[in-house]
Design an enzyme around this catalytic site. Sequence first.
Site, short mmCIF file in Angstrom:
data_model
loop_
_atom_site.label_atom_id
_atom_site.label_comp_id
_atom_site.label_asym_id
_atom_site.label_seq_id
_atom_site.Cartn_x
_atom_site.Cartn_y
_atom_site.Cartn_z
N ASP A 134 11.89 23.70 -1.62
CA ASP A 134 12.64 23.14 -2.67
C ASP A 134 14.17 22.94 -2.61
O ASP A 134 14.74 22.43 -3.19
CB ASP A 134 12.31 23.86 -4.13
CG ASP A 134 11.13 24.37 -4.16
OD1 ASP A 134 10.14 23.56 -4.02
OD2 ASP A 134 10.86 25.54 -4.23
N HIS A 161 -6.30 -7.42 13.14
CA HIS A 161 -5.05 -6.72 13.05
C HIS A 161 -4.57 -6.29 14.46
O HIS A 161 -5.43 -5.94 15.15
CB HIS A 161 -5.23 -5.43 12.15
CG HIS A 161 -3.99 -4.44 11.95
ND1 HIS A 161 -2.80 -5.19 11.25
CD2 HIS A 161 -3.58 -3.27 11.98
CE1 HIS A 161 -2.02 -4.33 11.24
NE2 HIS A 161 -2.42 -3.19 11.48
N TYR A 199 15.24 31.35 4.87
CA TYR A 199 14.13 32.08 5.85
C TYR A 199 14.39 32.49 7.24
O TYR A 199 14.57 31.64 8.01
CB TYR A 199 12.83 31.64 5.23
CG TYR A 199 12.57 31.59 3.98
CD1 TYR A 199 12.26 32.42 3.17
CD2 TYR A 199 12.28 30.11 3.19
CE1 TYR A 199 11.90 32.59 1.87
CE2 TYR A 199 11.93 30.14 1.90
CZ TYR A 199 11.70 31.29 1.33
OH TYR A 199 11.29 31.37 0.06
N LYS A 256 0.82 -1.22 0.03
CA LYS A 256 0.00 -0.09 -0.17
C LYS A 256 0.94 1.18 0.11
O LYS A 256 2.04 1.19 0.08
CB LYS A 256 -0.94 -0.27 1.34
CG LYS A 256 -0.05 0.04 2.41
CD LYS A 256 -1.10 -0.42 3.75
CE LYS A 256 -0.38 -0.43 5.21
NZ LYS A 256 -1.15 -0.88 6.14
N ARG A 265 -10.57 -0.26 14.66
CA ARG A 265 -10.40 0.34 13.30
C ARG A 265 -11.40 -0.09 12.51
O ARG A 265 -12.36 0.73 12.38
CB ARG A 265 -9.23 0.33 12.82
CG ARG A 265 -8.72 0.94 11.78
CD ARG A 265 -7.36 1.28 11.18
NE ARG A 265 -6.82 -0.14 10.79
CZ ARG A 265 -5.63 -0.16 10.40
NH1 ARG A 265 -4.70 0.66 10.28
NH2 ARG A 265 -5.09 -1.28 9.89
N CYS A 275 13.67 25.07 3.12
CA CYS A 275 12.84 25.57 2.27
C CYS A 275 11.83 24.48 1.64
O CYS A 275 12.08 23.45 1.67
CB CYS A 275 13.48 26.56 1.25
SG CYS A 275 14.92 27.57 1.74
N ARG A 319 1.32 -10.84 7.04
CA ARG A 319 1.29 -9.55 6.47
C ARG A 319 2.59 -8.67 6.85
O ARG A 319 2.59 -8.01 7.68
CB ARG A 319 0.08 -8.72 6.78
CG ARG A 319 -1.30 -9.50 6.60
CD ARG A 319 -2.52 -8.88 6.53
NE ARG A 319 -2.59 -8.18 7.89
CZ ARG A 319 -3.19 -8.57 8.75
NH1 ARG A 319 -3.70 -9.69 9.04
NH2 ARG A 319 -3.27 -7.76 10.03
#
Length: 482
Positions: A416, A266, A366, A139, A237, A414, A322
Amino acid sequence: MDSQINGFTGFGRHNPGFVSAKDAIRKAEIAAQAAKNDPVQQARQTLAQAQAFTSGLGSGADDANAHRGSAHRSAALKFAAPVSSRDSGLTFDPEKLARIPEADRRWAWVEVDLSAIRHNTQAVRNRLAHGVRLMAVVKADAYGHGAVPVAKMALNSGADYLGVATVDEAIELREALIGAPILVLSQPPAEAIPLLLGYKVMPAIYTADFAIAYAEAADAFGISAPFHLAVNTGMNRIGVRWDQAAEFMHQVGFHRALELVGTFTHFATADCTQTLDFQIQTKRFLEALSALRMAGVDPGIVHAANSAAAIRFPDVHFDMVRLGISLYGFYPCPETLTTIDLKPAMSVYARISDVRTVPLSDGVSYGLHYRSRGAHTKICTIPIGYADGLRRSLSSRVRFLYNGALMQQVGNICMDQCMFEMDPYAHGLRERREPAIGDVVTIIGGDGDNVCTVEGMCELLNTIPHEVCIDFGTSRMPRLYH
Ligand SMILES: *Cc1c(COP(=O)(O)O)cnc(C)c1O
């Protein structure tokens, strides 16, 4: 592409209607002479002059750049499309452009070592009794490692089943021609039922409405409706309460298309030192299983263990485990450290994109919260930021590896880019050398005797490896496989 709006104007020789600034001035002078005594001509001439100047100035600047960058220009010719006889103007060939490697487009990338996926699958497989199946949980794009390549490698290395969170994740695997059984680990919306049937993907089921709708849709096509029953034993859940599982099957089991392929629960605390809650859940699950059997229902493939339980508690392997986080090479809890050998599959790298010496006490990034220590300290920039999974709350706390030595990240991270500080003459560097644009920096991974781990980042962030590797792996960074 329209050169009028994107800013890329052609050079004069490629552009038939082009008037250079020099020509425009010359033409304007001639026109001025001719129109000396004619006011209408004079006005026209002024306008023409103005237009010629605007167009000429822009292209003149381009021409100057073209001369300065002639090396790059000739390199760029590799990317030209084959020229037809009619058209001598060069264009870029999209196919050749597409071949520029992703890690050369932006100097920040993720690497996934598929042999580590193989190693981890086998390491867990070796701990399972004969006949116990192994589900690779892929997943969230295989926890950021890439669902399709990871699923293929896991199935190739001893996994039998695939687990996903959403119907679309399952479809992605089917479209990659993966034929293994796939279980969606929760119950999807009923509207998605045709997709489940069409792509042969099994749902987890816990409501009667969904079970009946699923069965009827399958029946209409003359096919069976296989599913796994989700049992809630205490995590609260999803799932049918453990003491109502038999009753639930009695309610829906009449439908001829429905086929109970598996029954699962689970654990909420399989990774916790304290095992009391784990034991309570196990006991409830066993009760549900025996109630099902007493009612004449075969629970099918029984499964409960996630990575932590699969490694710590062989008693709850049942018919399948699992495997999520440990498939990717992370230890689900300290208790598992000595039990099994796992190899992390993900590493993250960047290349230095700028270097400077910042005067003593000048700020960086910054807010300018970091102040330069001056003189020998270099500030290096790398093009990775919080939009790439390098969380902003790591600012001034995380360290990277350069040339085998740990470098302190400084200033705010930042979106990027971020910066780190380097004293090339400080001890600890294998080689004393000036950092340069293009040098590789390790964000996650080993270099020399040092290693930057996902777990180390998790400590700073107070989170678990799942989140950190999903953040990096599903970001906009390219993923490279080896
Ligand atoms: C995600 C998930 C797993 C995998 O858990 P890990 O701790 O990553 O091994 C197993 N079972 C279910 C139901 C899950 O949702």
